[in-house]
Motif scaffolding. Structure first.
Motif, PDB file in Angstrom:
ATOM      1  N   GLU A   3      21.628   9.545   5.575  1.00  0.00           N
ATOM      2  CA  GLU A   3      23.067   9.747   5.750  1.00  0.00           C
ATOM      3  C   GLU A   3      23.370   9.992   7.217  1.00  0.00           C
ATOM      4  N   GLN A   4      24.490   9.445   7.680  1.00  0.00           N
ATOM      5  CA  GLN A   4      24.964   9.727   9.038  1.00  0.00           C
ATOM      6  C   GLN A   4      25.776  11.016   8.977  1.00  0.00           C
ATOM      7  N   VAL A   5      25.226  12.089   9.535  1.00  0.00           N
ATOM      8  CA  VAL A   5      25.845  13.407   9.375  1.00  0.00           C
ATOM      9  C   VAL A   5      26.726  13.791  10.556  1.00  0.00           C
ATOM     10  N   VAL A   6      26.533  13.142  11.717  1.00  0.00           N
ATOM     11  CA  VAL A   6      27.365  13.381  12.898  1.00  0.00           C
ATOM     12  C   VAL A   6      27.571  12.024  13.571  1.00  0.00           C
ATOM     13  N   HIS A   7      28.778  11.817  14.116  1.00  0.00           N
ATOM     14  CA  HIS A   7      29.040  10.536  14.780  1.00  0.00           C
ATOM     15  C   HIS A   7      28.901  10.641  16.298  1.00  0.00           C
ATOM     16  N   HIS A   8      29.353  11.735  16.896  1.00  0.00           N
ATOM     17  CA  HIS A   8      29.222  11.951  18.339  1.00  0.00           C
ATOM     18  C   HIS A   8      28.568  13.301  18.575  1.00  0.00           C
ATOM     19  N   PRO A   9      27.275  13.351  18.984  1.00  0.00           N
ATOM     20  CA  PRO A   9      26.388  12.205  19.126  1.00  0.00           C
ATOM     21  C   PRO A   9      25.953  11.682  17.756  1.00  0.00           C
ATOM     22  N   PRO A  10      25.446  10.463  17.677  1.00  0.00           N
ATOM     23  CA  PRO A  10      25.049   9.927  16.374  1.00  0.00           C
ATOM     24  C   PRO A  10      23.784  10.600  15.841  1.00  0.00           C
ATOM     25  N   VAL A  11      23.952  11.458  14.840  1.00  0.00           N
ATOM     26  CA  VAL A  11      22.831  12.175  14.236  1.00  0.00           C
ATOM     27  C   VAL A  11      22.625  11.654  12.819  1.00  0.00           C
ATOM     28  N   SER A  12      21.397  11.244  12.528  1.00  0.00           N
ATOM     29  CA  SER A  12      21.059  10.721  11.211  1.00  0.00           C
ATOM     30  C   SER A  12      20.063  11.658  10.533  1.00  0.00           C
ATOM     31  N   ALA A  13      20.246  11.833   9.228  1.00  0.00           N
ATOM     32  CA  ALA A  13      19.321  12.649   8.435  1.00  0.00           C
ATOM     33  C   ALA A  13      18.711  11.772   7.352  1.00  0.00           C
ATOM     34  N   LEU A  14      17.430  12.016   7.054  1.00  0.00           N
ATOM     35  CA  LEU A  14      16.728  11.245   6.029  1.00  0.00           C
ATOM     36  C   LEU A  14      15.872  12.176   5.192  1.00  0.00           C
ATOM     37  N   HIS A  15      15.907  11.955   3.883  1.00  0.00           N
ATOM     38  CA  HIS A  15      15.079  12.725   2.957  1.00  0.00           C
ATOM     39  C   HIS A  15      14.374  11.735   2.039  1.00  0.00           C
ATOM     40  N   ALA A  16      13.060  11.878   1.922  1.00  0.00           N
ATOM     41  CA  ALA A  16      12.267  11.030   1.043  1.00  0.00           C
ATOM     42  C   ALA A  16      11.347  11.890   0.190  1.00  0.00           C
ATOM     43  N   THR A  17      11.184  11.516  -1.069  1.00  0.00           N
ATOM     44  CA  THR A  17      10.262  12.227  -1.950  1.00  0.00           C
ATOM     45  C   THR A  17       9.392  11.224  -2.693  1.00  0.00           C
ATOM     46  N   HIS A  18       8.164  11.653  -2.966  1.00  0.00           N
ATOM     47  CA  HIS A  18       7.212  10.844  -3.728  1.00  0.00           C
ATOM     48  C   HIS A  18       7.053  11.504  -5.092  1.00  0.00           C
ATOM     49  N   GLN A  26       0.825  -1.200   0.000  1.00  0.00           N
ATOM     50  CA  GLN A  26       0.000   0.000   0.000  1.00  0.00           C
ATOM     51  C   GLN A  26       0.865   1.257   0.000  1.00  0.00           C
ATOM     52  N   ASP A  27       0.501   2.212  -0.823  1.00  0.00           N
ATOM     53  CA  ASP A  27       1.225   3.483  -0.896  1.00  0.00           C
ATOM     54  C   ASP A  27       0.594   4.468   0.082  1.00  0.00           C
ATOM     55  N   LEU A  28       0.884   4.286   1.377  1.00  0.00           N
ATOM     56  CA  LEU A  28       0.283   5.147   2.393  1.00  0.00           C
ATOM     57  C   LEU A  28       0.813   6.567   2.316  1.00  0.00           C
ATOM     58  N   LEU A  29       2.061   6.727   1.860  1.00  0.00           N
ATOM     59  CA  LEU A  29       2.618   8.077   1.739  1.00  0.00           C
ATOM     60  C   LEU A  29       1.904   8.847   0.643  1.00  0.00           C
ATOM     61  N   GLY A  30       1.731   8.248  -0.522  1.00  0.00           N
ATOM     62  CA  GLY A  30       1.044   8.920  -1.620  1.00  0.00           C
ATOM     63  C   GLY A  30      -0.390   9.261  -1.297  1.00  0.00           C
ATOM     64  N   ALA A  31      -1.042   8.432  -0.476  1.00  0.00           N
ATOM     65  CA  ALA A  31      -2.444   8.675  -0.113  1.00  0.00           C
ATOM     66  C   ALA A  31      -2.620   9.973   0.651  1.00  0.00           C
ATOM     67  N   ILE A  58       5.450  14.814  -2.846  1.00  0.00           N
ATOM     68  CA  ILE A  58       5.513  14.848  -1.386  1.00  0.00           C
ATOM     69  C   ILE A  58       6.971  14.849  -0.953  1.00  0.00           C
ATOM     70  N   ASP A  59       7.283  15.628   0.077  1.00  0.00           N
ATOM     71  CA  ASP A  59       8.640  15.746   0.595  1.00  0.00           C
ATOM     72  C   ASP A  59       8.626  15.415   2.088  1.00  0.00           C
ATOM     73  N   VAL A  60       9.497  14.483   2.509  1.00  0.00           N
ATOM     74  CA  VAL A  60       9.610  14.102   3.921  1.00  0.00           C
ATOM     75  C   VAL A  60      11.043  14.322   4.374  1.00  0.00           C
ATOM     76  N   MET A  61      11.219  15.002   5.494  1.00  0.00           N
ATOM     77  CA  MET A  61      12.549  15.277   6.033  1.00  0.00           C
ATOM     78  C   MET A  61      12.580  14.864   7.499  1.00  0.00           C
ATOM     79  N   TRP A  62      13.572  14.009   7.853  1.00  0.00           N
ATOM     80  CA  TRP A  62      13.802  13.622   9.244  1.00  0.00           C
ATOM     81  C   TRP A  62      15.213  14.003   9.646  1.00  0.00           C
ATOM     82  N   CYS A  63      15.353  14.440  10.882  1.00  0.00           N
ATOM     83  CA  CYS A  63      16.666  14.619  11.501  1.00  0.00           C
ATOM     84  C   CYS A  63      16.514  14.105  12.924  1.00  0.00           C
ATOM     85  N   GLN A  64      17.249  13.048  13.287  1.00  0.00           N
ATOM     86  CA  GLN A  64      16.991  12.451  14.585  1.00  0.00           C
ATOM     87  C   GLN A  64      18.237  11.886  15.244  1.00  0.00           C
ATOM     88  N   TYR A  65      18.168  11.854  16.569  1.00  0.00           N
ATOM     89  CA  TYR A  65      19.257  11.336  17.385  1.00  0.00           C
ATOM     90  C   TYR A  65      18.681  10.940  18.737  1.00  0.00           C
TER      91      TYR A  65
END
Length: 402
Positions: free
Chosen positions: A136-151, A79-84, A156-163
């Motif tokens: 992409e892992q953009v920082v190692h200490h602390p471990p910061v990950s960034a994510l970009h998704a597009t439909h 199922q394409d829940l993002l596109g919905a 649709i544009d999705v952006m995550w930055c998390q640690y």
């Protein structure tokens, strides 16, 4: 050299995503994991210094944390829940779809088992249908990950930055997932801002891991908002070994507080929405249809796989884990960590600053913020598809994978 590089790119291991049905795998029950942990410490003397103790591969899932992040978006059962989220005509229906998509990013967690900590500059690039994801892992200490998704189709544009910020609470570890999650429905000119739930790793009365806390989803343009409460297990439920994954929430108007819908159910089963005006009930999410029997990506274009791809960096470690060849996995993991330390020393010696390839980042006090350098994510050389393709990992069978 060209042949060696191509062969290295082909040697790419990505274990299949952890699916709903995999929780019943006896290999990953809490009791078995605890026995494994205790066996690793049987030769450790009381009072030994564990400051430099490294997590052994016996306690690693055969995947990087970056793969875990990417799977939350590109790995869904048909199922394409993002596109919905953009296809719905009414604003309230679009918010309900965003709520459904957000719930679909919740996945079961294996107690006591951890994915690899991504190395600096590690990437994970996968496509599924119209969805393209780059992490992409953009920082190692602390471990910061960034994510970009597009439909591609629905724009649709999705952006995550998390640690993570884990805190020990005596009988459990409370892991706060910090950062931002933003979804933009560009055709609708709407932005949805949302936070992330906490992860609870509990030791007593029975060991286990679950998501908890409040998730808020807000769209300023439509004046609509949702709150979802992931309910933590009660002491009696934990003692009995029950898993409480219930959700209770609401959808309401931000400016007036007027409540429009009640949300309730279990994120690992079904979630319902009740229209408070009409009394109508509808199932907005079915876990069996979305996070069961998930499949790993396959290689579509081997020559386009980046050297920094997670499945290449950790391939020998994952291969050792999947084959239960623990010494081989340990040596391969040590080599990855050694290369990372050497790269850090070289940068420090030359005064070179690390610059991410796909994201820009800003630090504000203790918090981090990331932005993609490009407006869209290109099609990936790794794809999730039923069509013919080169299978990534020849060791993937349901008995060995987590």
């Amino acid at each position: 050299m060209a042949e060696e590089e191509e062969e290295r790119r082909r040697h790419l291991v990505l274990a299949k995503p952890f699916s709903l049905e995999d929780e019943n795998n006896s290999e990953h029950t809490a009791s078995n994991v605890i026995r494994r942990i205790l066996s690793l410490f049987k030769n450790v003397r009381p009072g030994s210094d564990l400051t430099n103790f490294q997590l052994p591969p016996q306690l690693n899932l055969p995947r990087s944390q970056l793969q875990c992040y990417g799977e939350m978006i590109y790995s869904l059962g048909g199922q394409d829940l993002l596109g919905a989220c953009s296809r719905r005509d009414l604003p309230i229906e679009r918010l309900k779809s965003v709520v459904t998509w957000n719930i679909s990013t919740l996945r079961p967690v294996v107690f006591g088992m951890s994915p690899y900590n991504p190395v600096l500059g590690e990437t994970h690039h996968v496509s599924n249908g119209y969805i393209n994801v780059i992490a992409e892992q953009v920082v190692h200490h602390p471990p910061v990950s960034a994510l970009h998704a597009t439909h591609e189709k629905e724009n649709i544009d999705v952006m995550w930055c998390q640690y993570f910020t884990p805190k020990f609470r005596g009988t459990y570890v409370d892991v706060e997932v910090k950062g931002k999650r933003v979804m933009k429905l560009l055709n609708r000119k709407e932005t949805y801002e949302m936070n992330q739930p906490r992860l609870i790793m509990r030791f007593l009365p029975t060991p286990g891991a679950h998501w908890a806390g409040k998730v808020k989803i807000k769209c300023p343009e439509t004046d609509l908002e949702a709150e979802l409460n992931l309910i933590s297990d009660s002491f009696i439920e934990r003692f009995r070994g029950n898993k409480n994954r219930s959700i209770k929430g609401k959808i309401f108007e931000s400016s007036t507080g007027n409540q429009l819908y009640n949300i309730f159910g279990h994120w690992d089963r079904t979630v319902m929405a009740k229209n408070l005006k009409t009394g109508e009930l509808e199932v907005i999410y079915n876990a069996k249809e979305n996070i069961a029997e998930l499949k790993p990506p396959t290689v579509k274009n081997p020559k386009e796989v980046m050297e920094s791809e997670s499945g290449i960096i950790w391939s020998e470690v994952s291969e050792g884990i999947l084959k239960n060849e623990w010494e081989s996995a340990r040596e391969a993991k040590s080599l990855v960590e050694k290369k990372q330390r050497e790269s850090l020393k070289q940068r420090e010696a030359s005064g070179e600053l690390w610059v991410p390839k796909h994201f820009s980042m800003v630090k504000d006090g203790k918090d981090w913020d990331c932005s993609p350098l490009h407006s869209t994510v290109p099609r990936a050389p790794l794809v999730v598809t039923e069509a013919e393709g080169e299978t990534i990992n020849q060791f993937q069978d349901n008995n060995n994978l987590c």
